[in-house]
Design a protein around this motif. Structure first.
Motif, PDB file in Angstrom:
ATOM      1  N   ILE A   1       0.839  -1.206   0.000  1.00 54.40           N
ATOM      2  CA  ILE A   1       0.000   0.000   0.000  1.00 54.40           C
ATOM      3  C   ILE A   1       0.869   1.250   0.000  1.00 54.40           C
ATOM      4  CG2 ILE A   1      -1.653   1.340   1.352  1.00 54.40           C
ATOM      5  CD1 ILE A   1      -2.874  -1.314   2.283  1.00 54.40           C
ATOM      6  N   ASN A   2       1.854   1.298   0.874  1.00 56.41           N
ATOM      7  CA  ASN A   2       2.711   2.491   0.960  1.00 56.41           C
ATOM      8  C   ASN A   2       3.573   2.666  -0.288  1.00 56.41           C
ATOM      9  OD1 ASN A   2       2.499   3.789   3.811  1.00 56.41           O
ATOM     10  ND2 ASN A   2       2.525   1.591   4.214  1.00 56.41           N
ATOM     11  N   HIS A   3       4.060   1.566  -0.832  1.00 58.32           N
ATOM     12  CA  HIS A   3       4.851   1.662  -2.067  1.00 58.32           C
ATOM     13  C   HIS A   3       4.011   2.221  -3.212  1.00 58.32           C
ATOM     14  CE1 HIS A   3       7.764   0.510  -5.190  1.00 58.32           C
ATOM     15  NE2 HIS A   3       6.710   0.089  -5.874  1.00 58.32           N
ATOM     16  N   ASN A   4       2.800   1.693  -3.360  1.00 57.46           N
ATOM     17  CA  ASN A   4       1.939   2.156  -4.446  1.00 57.46           C
ATOM     18  C   ASN A   4       1.460   3.585  -4.228  1.00 57.46           C
ATOM     19  OD1 ASN A   4       2.170  -0.217  -5.926  1.00 57.46           O
ATOM     20  ND2 ASN A   4       0.416  -1.169  -4.917  1.00 57.46           N
ATOM     21  N   LEU A   5       1.287   3.982  -2.971  1.00 54.35           N
ATOM     22  CA  LEU A   5       0.969   5.384  -2.698  1.00 54.35           C
ATOM     23  C   LEU A   5       2.110   6.293  -3.163  1.00 54.35           C
ATOM     24  CD1 LEU A   5      -0.773   5.377   0.799  1.00 54.35           C
ATOM     25  CD2 LEU A   5      -1.662   6.417  -1.291  1.00 54.35           C
ATOM     26  N   GLY A   6       3.344   5.884  -2.850  1.00 56.65           N
ATOM     27  CA  GLY A   6       4.489   6.651  -3.328  1.00 56.65           C
ATOM     28  C   GLY A   6       4.535   6.718  -4.843  1.00 56.65           C
ATOM     29  N   LEU A   7       4.164   5.625  -5.508  1.00 56.46           N
ATOM     30  CA  LEU A   7       4.149   5.581  -6.967  1.00 56.46           C
ATOM     31  C   LEU A   7       3.108   6.545  -7.531  1.00 56.46           C
ATOM     32  CD1 LEU A   7       5.765   3.869  -8.992  1.00 56.46           C
ATOM     33  CD2 LEU A   7       3.834   2.294  -9.085  1.00 56.46           C
ATOM     34  N   CYS A   8       1.924   6.570  -6.912  1.00 60.13           N
ATOM     35  CA  CYS A   8       0.860   7.472  -7.386  1.00 60.13           C
ATOM     36  C   CYS A   8       1.263   8.939  -7.198  1.00 60.13           C
ATOM     37  CB  CYS A   8      -0.435   7.182  -6.635  1.00 60.13           C
ATOM     38  SG  CYS A   8      -1.209   5.619  -7.070  1.00 60.13           S
ATOM     39  N   TYR A   9       1.818   9.252  -6.034  1.00 54.82           N
ATOM     40  CA  TYR A   9       2.261  10.638  -5.800  1.00 54.82           C
ATOM     41  C   TYR A   9       3.387  11.017  -6.765  1.00 54.82           C
ATOM     42  CZ  TYR A   9      -0.485  11.298  -1.530  1.00 54.82           C
ATOM     43  OH  TYR A   9      -1.520  11.464  -0.646  1.00 54.82           O
ATOM     44  N   PHE A  10       4.221  10.053  -7.114  1.00 55.72           N
ATOM     45  CA  PHE A  10       5.290  10.315  -8.073  1.00 55.72           C
ATOM     46  C   PHE A  10       4.723  10.748  -9.422  1.00 55.72           C
ATOM     47  CE2 PHE A  10       7.868   8.624 -11.583  1.00 55.72           C
ATOM     48  CZ  PHE A  10       9.078   9.249 -11.359  1.00 55.72           C
ATOM     49  N   PHE A  11       3.666  10.088  -9.859  1.00 55.01           N
ATOM     50  CA  PHE A  11       3.101  10.388 -11.176  1.00 55.01           C
ATOM     51  C   PHE A  11       2.322  11.702 -11.199  1.00 55.01           C
ATOM     52  CE2 PHE A  11       3.968   5.914 -12.116  1.00 55.01           C
ATOM     53  CZ  PHE A  11       4.470   6.026 -13.408  1.00 55.01           C
ATOM     54  N   ILE A  12       1.864  12.158 -10.045  1.00 60.43           N
ATOM     55  CA  ILE A  12       1.208  13.466 -10.030  1.00 60.43           C
ATOM     56  C   ILE A  12       2.194  14.556  -9.606  1.00 60.43           C
ATOM     57  CG2 ILE A  12      -1.070  12.478  -9.591  1.00 60.43           C
ATOM     58  CD1 ILE A  12      -0.821  13.385  -6.689  1.00 60.43           C
ATOM     59  N   LYS A  13       3.505  14.208  -9.563  1.00 59.16           N
ATOM     60  CA  LYS A  13       4.602  15.143  -9.303  1.00 59.16           C
ATOM     61  C   LYS A  13       4.578  15.722  -7.891  1.00 59.16           C
ATOM     62  CE  LYS A  13       5.599  15.570 -13.929  1.00 59.16           C
ATOM     63  NZ  LYS A  13       6.516  14.522 -14.295  1.00 59.16           N
ATOM     64  N   ASP A  14       3.976  14.986  -6.961  1.00 59.03           N
ATOM     65  CA  ASP A  14       4.017  15.388  -5.551  1.00 59.03           C
ATOM     66  C   ASP A  14       5.171  14.625  -4.900  1.00 59.03           C
ATOM     67  OD1 ASP A  14       3.650  16.114  -2.946  1.00 59.03           O
ATOM     68  OD2 ASP A  14       1.519  15.575  -2.855  1.00 59.03           O
ATOM     69  N   PHE A  15       6.398  15.125  -5.104  1.00 55.55           N
ATOM     70  CA  PHE A  15       7.580  14.372  -4.714  1.00 55.55           C
ATOM     71  C   PHE A  15       7.742  14.274  -3.200  1.00 55.55           C
ATOM     72  CE2 PHE A  15       9.116  16.133  -8.940  1.00 55.55           C
ATOM     73  CZ  PHE A  15       8.746  14.985  -9.623  1.00 55.55           C
ATOM     74  N   LYS A  16       7.240  15.265  -2.474  1.00 59.47           N
ATOM     75  CA  LYS A  16       7.385  15.234  -1.016  1.00 59.47           C
ATOM     76  C   LYS A  16       6.612  14.066  -0.418  1.00 59.47           C
ATOM     77  CE  LYS A  16       6.859  18.125   3.109  1.00 59.47           C
ATOM     78  NZ  LYS A  16       6.417  19.434   3.636  1.00 59.47           N
ATOM     79  N   ASN A  17       5.334  13.931  -0.798  1.00 56.71           N
ATOM     80  CA  ASN A  17       4.532  12.813  -0.292  1.00 56.71           C
ATOM     81  C   ASN A  17       5.034  11.483  -0.833  1.00 56.71           C
ATOM     82  OD1 ASN A  17       2.563  13.954   1.470  1.00 56.71           O
ATOM     83  ND2 ASN A  17       1.522  14.841  -0.297  1.00 56.71           N
TER      84      ASN A  17
END
Length: 546
Positions: free
Chosen positions: A135-151
């Motif tokens: 769950i946490n890995h995929n959350l990081g992946l989703c935030y990466f694609f919307i360019k929210d690098f901090k989250n």
């Protein structure tokens, strides 16, 4: 007697009947075929599996959660993402407390490109199970694609705390790279290599980063380790070949590329680098053949077009050079070197007006490359505009001083622009001295009238030329800019030709790297420009490596 025997036999039969094992209990109709569905699914017998699922759903009126779940998985494997999403949503309705159902809904939304909706479902699943790495890995992946690098960084770090995994390390490194934090990315990749020392992808990525930074010793170390564990790793082979090419070892680089060609014969970066190896060996026809093959495979790669234009300029085929350089500019209009080479081609095609406009555009775009100003100054001098020539010469002096200072501070081991400048500094200074003598400029860059002695004793060859004489004719004004697979020191080029930078190999991402190398940097391999590349031998740079 017969009747007595029958009477005595009856109790025996009754006793045997009592000893028989009890019958297995009947499974609920909803779950009766789940085991059979599972067996066919793990065997990848999807047709039989779908037939059993259909029967099961008919018997249960569509209330069998497991049958619907497996059917959704099969549809997603077949590329039918939207129908699979609808079935996973049905599973979530039947069992809203299952984190697996919510994760699969979020996964389908992610594959559909609906990253914000996927984030909502992943957060809902995280409320049910906070210690789930996926769950946490995929959350990081989703935030990466919307360019929210901090989250993205926050959730990937949480995922690594729960369970260290190569994928999380790779993703966290990419987040730091896109955020411009190269040092932190290298630290993450080093931690990843310590955790998984035999992961060739991590070793190759780390080697490409060091190659991009100009730290060739460390780059060679990590790339060598990657090739030790996987001798056919084409990304590492391409990067190692690029390093050898950069130091002029064209034959050794070609041997590496032969191995890579067996693994990926249809790789545009590979054929681009092979072509520039031939270019460095002055086999121009073979270079054009390889570059055109790369261009056929990747028609929208501006680096291949750049190199084609460069080779045609070298062969004095100015119309062909103009064609390829114009195409490269359409794909990458923010690179000053492309406009400079286009101006050289136009100059030789005797189109002075458009050559002037190309030089002006190059000067406007590239505020740091002194070669643009020097080439422009020579062009203006050859066409009699001494005032504008002096202006460009002054700009060249200012930029060259900045480069010299940076090179001295870095001990000649920093990134590519400084290394390139230090390599060809002497050639440029010789040309600049000729220009200064032709302009009759003192150290203070002011106009001085020639005295009688200066008229009788010319200070240089350039000073003896008439004002209208072409300065730098048939000289490689830009011999200095030759790249990894470039010209040798005695090569003759058209007036004012100056070669542009060689991009590091990108991973293409990863793409990528590869030679990024690129930003990269196509490439790079860069693949991988690299994040070029970025990305990815005589230190003279004439080509754009993938």
């Amino acid at each position: 007697m017969a009747d007595e025997e029958n009477v005595t036999a009856l109790p025996v039969a009754t006793e045997a009947k009592k000893r028989r094992a009890p019958k297995a209990p009947e499974l609920p109709i909803v779950e009766r075929r789940n085991w059979l569905i599972h067996q066919h699914y793990i065997r990848k017998d999807y047709d039989t599996c779908k037939a059993i699922i259909k029967e099961q759903l008919q018997e249960t009126n569509g209330m069998c959660e497991y049958a619907i779940y497996v059917q959704a998985l099969i549809l997603r494997l077949e590329g039918k993402i939207q129908p699979s999403l609808e079935l996973f949503q049905s599973c979530a309705i039947l069992n809203p407390s299952s984190t697996d159902n919510l994760k699969q809904v979020a996964r389908s939304l992610f594959l559909l490109g609906k990253h914000k909706a996927a984030i909502e479902f992943y957060h809902e699943a995280a409320r049910l199970n906070e210690k789930d790495w996926e769950i946490n890995h995929n959350l990081g992946l989703c935030y990466f694609f919307i360019k929210d690098f901090k989250n993205a960084e926050e959730h990937l770090n949480i995922a690594l705390q729960i369970n260290k995994h190569d994928k999380s390390f790779m993703m966290l490194g990419k987040v730091h790279l896109l955020a411009g934090e190269t040092d932190r990315a290298i630290e993450v990749y080093k931690r990843a290599v310590d955790f998984s020392p035999e992961n060739t992808e991590l070793l190759t990525t780390l080697g490409l980063l060091f190659l991009q930074l100009g730290k060739y010793q460390k780059a060679f170390e990590y790339l060598g380790n990657a090739l030790t564990f996987d001798p056919n790793n084409f990304k590492a082979i391409l990067a190692a070949g690029s390093m050898m090419q950069t130091h002029g070892d064209f034959d050794v680089a070609m041997n590496k590329y032969r191995v890579a060609a067996c693994a990926v014969p249809e790789s545009p970066p590979l054929w681009n680098n092979i072509g520039m190896c031939f270019f460095g060996k002055k086999k121009y026809v073979a270079a054009i053949s390889c570059l055109k093959r790369a261009h056929y495979m990747s028609p929208f790669d501006w680096k291949v077009l750049y190199n084609l234009g460069l080779v045609h300029l070298t062969m004095q085929q100015y119309a062909s050079a103009f064609h390829f350089l114009s195409a490269a500019i359409n794909l990458n209009p923010r690179m000053g070197d492309l406009y400079m080479l286009l101006a050289v081609a136009l100059t030789n095609l005797e189109d002075v007006e458009n050559a002037t406009r190309a030089y002006e555009q190059a000067v406007t775009i590239d505020q740091s490359n002194p070669l643009v100003n020097l080439n422009f100054a020579i062009f203006l001098y050859n066409h009699g505009d001494k005032k504008a020539t002096l202006d460009q010469y002054q700009r060249w002096r200012g930029k060259s001083t900045c480069f010299e200072t940076a090179v001295a501070a870095s001990n000649l081991t920093l990134s590519y622009p400084y290394l390139k400048w230090s390599t060809c500094h002497q050639q440029l200074m010789d040309m600049a001295q000729k220009m200064g003598a032709a302009l009759q400029v003192t150290e203070g860059l002011v106009w001085t009238k020639p005295d009688k002695e200066s008229k009788s004793k010319p200070s240089s060859a350039a000073a003896t030329k008439a004002p209208g004489a072409a300065l730098g004719t048939n000289q490689a004004l830009g011999q200095a800019m030759s790249s990894a697979a470039s010209y040798n020191k005695n090569m003759q080029l058209p007036s004012g030709v100056s070669k542009g930078p060689s991009m590091p190999l990108e991973p293409e991402p990863d793409e990528e790297l590869a030679p990024s190398p690129p930003d990269d940097p196509p490439g790079s391999p860069l693949p991988a420009e690299s994040e070029n590349p970025k990305p990815k031998t005589s230190k003279r740079r004439s080509k754009v490596e993938e």
